[in-house]
Design a protein around this motif. Structure first.
Motif, PDB file in Angstrom:
ATOM      1  N   GLU A  73       0.836  -1.210   0.000  1.00 39.39           N
ATOM      2  CA  GLU A  73       0.000   0.000   0.000  1.00 39.39           C
ATOM      3  C   GLU A  73       0.869   1.258   0.000  1.00 39.39           C
ATOM      4  O   GLU A  73       0.600   2.226  -0.705  1.00 39.39           O
ATOM      5  N   GLN A  74       1.913   1.205   0.796  1.00 41.13           N
ATOM      6  CA  GLN A  74       2.783   2.380   0.881  1.00 41.13           C
ATOM      7  C   GLN A  74       3.420   2.690  -0.478  1.00 41.13           C
ATOM      8  O   GLN A  74       3.501   3.846  -0.894  1.00 41.13           O
ATOM      9  N   LEU A  75       3.864   1.652  -1.161  1.00 43.85           N
ATOM     10  CA  LEU A  75       4.490   1.868  -2.475  1.00 43.85           C
ATOM     11  C   LEU A  75       3.495   2.458  -3.468  1.00 43.85           C
ATOM     12  O   LEU A  75       3.815   3.364  -4.240  1.00 43.85           O
ATOM     13  N   THR A  76       2.280   1.920  -3.431  1.00 43.15           N
ATOM     14  CA  THR A  76       1.250   2.437  -4.344  1.00 43.15           C
ATOM     15  C   THR A  76       0.939   3.896  -4.038  1.00 43.15           C
ATOM     16  O   THR A  76       0.837   4.739  -4.941  1.00 43.15           O
ATOM     17  N   TYR A  77       0.797   4.208  -2.755  1.00 42.27           N
ATOM     18  CA  TYR A  77       0.533   5.606  -2.389  1.00 42.27           C
ATOM     19  C   TYR A  77       1.676   6.510  -2.869  1.00 42.27           C
ATOM     20  O   TYR A  77       1.436   7.568  -3.443  1.00 42.27           O
ATOM     21  N   TYR A  78       2.901   6.108  -2.585  1.00 36.95           N
ATOM     22  CA  TYR A  78       4.019   6.979  -2.979  1.00 36.95           C
ATOM     23  C   TYR A  78       3.994   7.243  -4.478  1.00 36.95           C
ATOM     24  O   TYR A  78       4.125   8.375  -4.940  1.00 36.95           O
ATOM     25  N   HIS A  79       3.830   6.191  -5.243  1.00 41.21           N
ATOM     26  CA  HIS A  79       3.836   6.377  -6.699  1.00 41.21           C
ATOM     27  C   HIS A  79       2.657   7.230  -7.155  1.00 41.21           C
ATOM     28  O   HIS A  79       2.811   8.225  -7.871  1.00 41.21           O
ATOM     29  N   ASP A  80       1.478   6.847  -6.732  1.00 41.48           N
ATOM     30  CA  ASP A  80       0.275   7.473  -7.296  1.00 41.48           C
ATOM     31  C   ASP A  80       0.106   8.918  -6.840  1.00 41.48           C
ATOM     32  O   ASP A  80      -0.399   9.762  -7.596  1.00 41.48           O
ATOM     33  N   ILE A  81       0.511   9.202  -5.634  1.00 42.52           N
ATOM     34  CA  ILE A  81       0.354  10.577  -5.139  1.00 42.52           C
ATOM     35  C   ILE A  81       1.374  11.507  -5.803  1.00 42.52           C
ATOM     36  O   ILE A  81       1.039  12.612  -6.234  1.00 42.52           O
ATOM     37  N   VAL A  82       2.607  11.059  -5.907  1.00 36.49           N
ATOM     38  CA  VAL A  82       3.611  11.886  -6.596  1.00 36.49           C
ATOM     39  C   VAL A  82       3.211  12.052  -8.063  1.00 36.49           C
ATOM     40  O   VAL A  82       3.320  13.144  -8.639  1.00 36.49           O
ATOM     41  N   GLU A  83       2.685  10.993  -8.641  1.00 35.15           N
ATOM     42  CA  GLU A  83       2.235  11.075 -10.041  1.00 35.15           C
ATOM     43  C   GLU A  83       1.110  12.114 -10.200  1.00 35.15           C
ATOM     44  O   GLU A  83       1.074  12.867 -11.174  1.00 35.15           O
ATOM     45  N   ALA A  84       0.189  12.136  -9.236  1.00 39.12           N
ATOM     46  CA  ALA A  84      -0.931  13.083  -9.323  1.00 39.12           C
ATOM     47  C   ALA A  84      -0.411  14.513  -9.402  1.00 39.12           C
ATOM     48  O   ALA A  84      -0.912  15.342 -10.167  1.00 39.12           O
ATOM     49  N   CYS A  85       0.607  14.811  -8.617  1.00 38.82           N
ATOM     50  CA  CYS A  85       1.208  16.145  -8.672  1.00 38.82           C
ATOM     51  C   CYS A  85       1.977  16.318  -9.972  1.00 38.82           C
ATOM     52  O   CYS A  85       1.845  17.342 -10.647  1.00 38.82           O
ATOM     53  N   PHE A  86       2.756  15.322 -10.321  1.00 44.75           N
ATOM     54  CA  PHE A  86       3.602  15.442 -11.516  1.00 44.75           C
ATOM     55  C   PHE A  86       2.777  15.728 -12.770  1.00 44.75           C
ATOM     56  O   PHE A  86       3.176  16.506 -13.637  1.00 44.75           O
ATOM     57  N   LEU A  87       1.622  15.105 -12.850  1.00 44.68           N
ATOM     58  CA  LEU A  87       0.801  15.242 -14.058  1.00 44.68           C
ATOM     59  C   LEU A  87       0.159  16.617 -14.182  1.00 44.68           C
ATOM     60  O   LEU A  87      -0.441  16.928 -15.197  1.00 44.68           O
ATOM     61  N   MET A  88       0.324  17.421 -13.168  1.00 43.63           N
ATOM     62  CA  MET A  88      -0.376  18.689 -13.127  1.00 43.63           C
ATOM     63  C   MET A  88       0.631  19.834 -13.085  1.00 43.63           C
ATOM     64  O   MET A  88       1.253  20.065 -12.065  1.00 43.63           O
ATOM     65  N   PRO A  89       0.797  20.560 -14.168  1.00 47.23           N
ATOM     66  CA  PRO A  89       1.807  21.628 -14.171  1.00 47.23           C
ATOM     67  C   PRO A  89       1.634  22.654 -13.058  1.00 47.23           C
ATOM     68  O   PRO A  89       2.599  23.265 -12.629  1.00 47.23           O
ATOM     69  N   LYS A  90       0.409  22.830 -12.597  1.00 44.41           N
ATOM     70  CA  LYS A  90       0.231  23.799 -11.516  1.00 44.41           C
ATOM     71  C   LYS A  90       0.640  23.249 -10.163  1.00 44.41           C
ATOM     72  O   LYS A  90       0.601  23.963  -9.162  1.00 44.41           O
ATOM     73  N   CYS A  91       1.011  22.005 -10.104  1.00 44.30           N
ATOM     74  CA  CYS A  91       1.589  21.441  -8.879  1.00 44.30           C
ATOM     75  C   CYS A  91       3.096  21.636  -8.992  1.00 44.30           C
ATOM     76  O   CYS A  91       3.740  21.038  -9.851  1.00 44.30           O
ATOM     77  N   VAL A  92       3.644  22.516  -8.170  1.00 41.66           N
ATOM     78  CA  VAL A  92       4.996  23.007  -8.427  1.00 41.66           C
ATOM     79  C   VAL A  92       6.094  22.346  -7.597  1.00 41.66           C
ATOM     80  O   VAL A  92       7.272  22.572  -7.857  1.00 41.66           O
ATOM     81  N   ALA A  93       5.727  21.536  -6.620  1.00 45.49           N
ATOM     82  CA  ALA A  93       6.768  20.945  -5.765  1.00 45.49           C
ATOM     83  C   ALA A  93       6.234  19.718  -5.030  1.00 45.49           C
ATOM     84  O   ALA A  93       5.041  19.627  -4.740  1.00 45.49           O
ATOM     85  N   VAL A  94       7.146  18.802  -4.755  1.00 44.60           N
ATOM     86  CA  VAL A  94       6.857  17.704  -3.821  1.00 44.60           C
ATOM     87  C   VAL A  94       7.967  17.725  -2.777  1.00 44.60           C
ATOM     88  O   VAL A  94       9.151  17.577  -3.120  1.00 44.60           O
ATOM     89  N   THR A  95       7.596  17.931  -1.531  1.00 48.79           N
ATOM     90  CA  THR A  95       8.577  17.917  -0.437  1.00 48.79           C
ATOM     91  C   THR A  95       8.314  16.712   0.458  1.00 48.79           C
ATOM     92  O   THR A  95       7.171  16.450   0.842  1.00 48.79           O
ATOM     93  N   PHE A  96       9.377  15.993   0.777  1.00 50.63           N
ATOM     94  CA  PHE A  96       9.284  14.856   1.701  1.00 50.63           C
ATOM     95  C   PHE A  96       9.676  15.352   3.091  1.00 50.63           C
ATOM     96  O   PHE A  96      10.592  16.167   3.246  1.00 50.63           O
TER      97      PHE A  96
END
Ligand code: XIL
Length: 449
Positions: free
Chosen positions: A378-401
């Protein structure tokens, strides 16, 4: 400090499982004005902005003006207004305008997608080579920088830094009007040496607030102290900070999962100034710096829940009132005590806030496994899919861990995040600073895989 009764924590597991327009805000909704404008002479600015989106826009304020113009001249006044407000990023609504009727296409302005790098050997490189680029951040602690492995990995993999605690009120202004910059300055200069941008975190927050501030009473005293704090802190870091968290965690629900009775959090700011303290804080912040991006930041607004809806309405109201807000940060602490949210939920929420004409970003991501309450898969799926959701959206400008390695995660000692001593295993690197599978899944998302 947040707390959640044990029974409420259980609801964390009942959570829901679960972009692309472009142009900056003003342009995007600016189109709306054009749709209804009959002649377009006036609504034009808003309209044209809309069609061209990011290309022509640059700053939010202009977007607002644009919208207004649209109202005056075009029949589509109301849409024009919406346009303007949405345009935090819009720059120059003014370029447009000859034909209000054509404005409707605004929602397609700006890049519709983010193109991934062909390859990358670090997360930072993947973010920098993407088009448009995506900032890859980490929460950094001054003490962590004493550890050579920590600082090496932090600088190699990230190009964006949030001080984990060093820019909070209690750290910067421990006594009224006495400021202490040492640890925060250390992080900022380390970031600059490594060509990293900095996020300011955080100006107005109920937690990690010194006792003297908590004990102030009366609107005048609280406003004066809030103003002094914002002025001094933003003044000190002026030119060194990319985004400021102006207000953090202003909304409360019965459970930290974002479910139940959403309401304004009772804090010294809210109790003494009322809900307008948010507008006031943003206005004061804007007076200090016309160009730095001003953000609202919160947790458990990632899933489809009461809190996300409440915060959405709150922010929408601010945008409509012309409050100078540029963006919304989604903390993205996934797992106990907060909500779990899948990629679809996150995409839905990122998009609806961005559709207000705002930037969005992921500001504090970690995923608490809490022993095995969130499984490895589940953790792997969340990490991938959530970062992807931001990545796919140009108005999402950063991902901070929110940290570098598991052993140093705040979740290991945060009372409501500890699950009978179960390890959080929440981040991308293990204690030997080796990449975990979570790292690989994040890299996949950044490379469009
Ligand atoms: C946390 C830090 O990581 C801890 O070291 C500290 O003890 C408490 O605060 N939301 C926020 C962050 O906005 O500032 C918090 O950081 C985590 C939750």
């Amino acid at each position: 400090m947040r707390s959640a009764p044990l029974t409420l924590l259980l609801s964390a597991f009942l959570c829901a499982i679960g972009c692309s327009d472009g142009g900056d805000g003003g342009g995007e909704t600016g189109g709306g004005g054009g749709v209804d404008a009959t002649s377009g002479t006036g609504g034009a600015p808003g309209v044209t902005t809309g069609t061209t989106g990011a290309t022509t826009g640059t700053g939010g304020a202009p977007g607002v003006t644009t919208g207004t113009t649209g109202v005056t001249t075009g029949t589509g006044g109301a849409p024009g207004v919406t346009t303007g407000t949405g345009g935090t990023d819009g720059t120059g609504g003014g370029t447009g305008g000859s034909d209000g009727n054509t404005g409707g296409g605004g929602s397609t302005g700006g890049p519709a997608e983010r193109t991934p790098a062909a390859s990358a050997s670090t997360l930072r490189e993947a973010g920098e080579k993407a088009n448009p680029p995506l900032l890859i951040g980490a929460a950094i602690s001054a003490s962590g920088l004493n550890d050579g492995n920590y600082s090496r990995v932090a600088a190699a993999e990230h190009n964006y830094v949030t001080a984990e605690n060093e820019m909070k009120w209690d750290a910067l202004e421990p006594n009224p009007g006495q400021f202490s910059w040492g640890s925060a300055d250390r992080i900022v200069s380390w970031a600059q040496q490594n060509n990293m941008k900095v996020k300011g975190h955080t100006l107005v927050w109920h937690s990690q607030l010194p006792g003297w501030m908590n004990n102030l009473r009366g609107a005048q005293q609280v406003e004066q102290a809030m103003r002094r704090h914002i002025e001094n802190v933003m003044g000190h870091f002026k030119g060194k900070v990319e985004h400021w968290d102006v207000v953090n965690e202003a909304v409360l629900t019965d459970s930290d999962t974002g479910v139940g009775n959403p309401r304004m959090r009772p804090t010294v700011f809210y109790n003494e100034l009322g809900e307008q303290y948010l507008d006031l804080a943003f206005k004061i912040a804007r007076e200090q710096d016309p160009s730095v991006k001003l953000y609202y930041n919160d947790y458990s607004i990632d899933a489809r829940n009461d809190k996300a809806d409440f915060v959405y309405e709150m922010i929408k109201g601010m945008v409509e009132r012309g409050v100078p807000i540029d963006g919304v940060g989604f903390q993205m602490h996934i797992g106990p005590p907060n909500n779990e949210a899948g990629g679809e939920d996150v995409a839905y929420n990122l998009k609806r806030f961005a559709d207000l004409g705002l930037e969005v970003l992921i500001s504090e991501m970690d995923i608490n496994r809490c022993g095995n309450q969130v499984t490895a898969e589940e953790q792997l799926t969340y990490y991938h899919d959530i970062v992807e959701a931001c990545f796919l959206m140009p108005k999402c400008v950063a991902v901070t861990f929110w940290g570098i390695n598991d052993g140093r995660s705040w979740l290991n000692s945060w009372s409501t995040a500890m699950c009978n001593g179960g390890n959080s295993q929440s981040l991308l690197f293990n204690d030997q600073y080796q990449k975990k599978e979570t790292y690989n899944r994040v890299m996949d998302a950044l490379l469009g895989r």
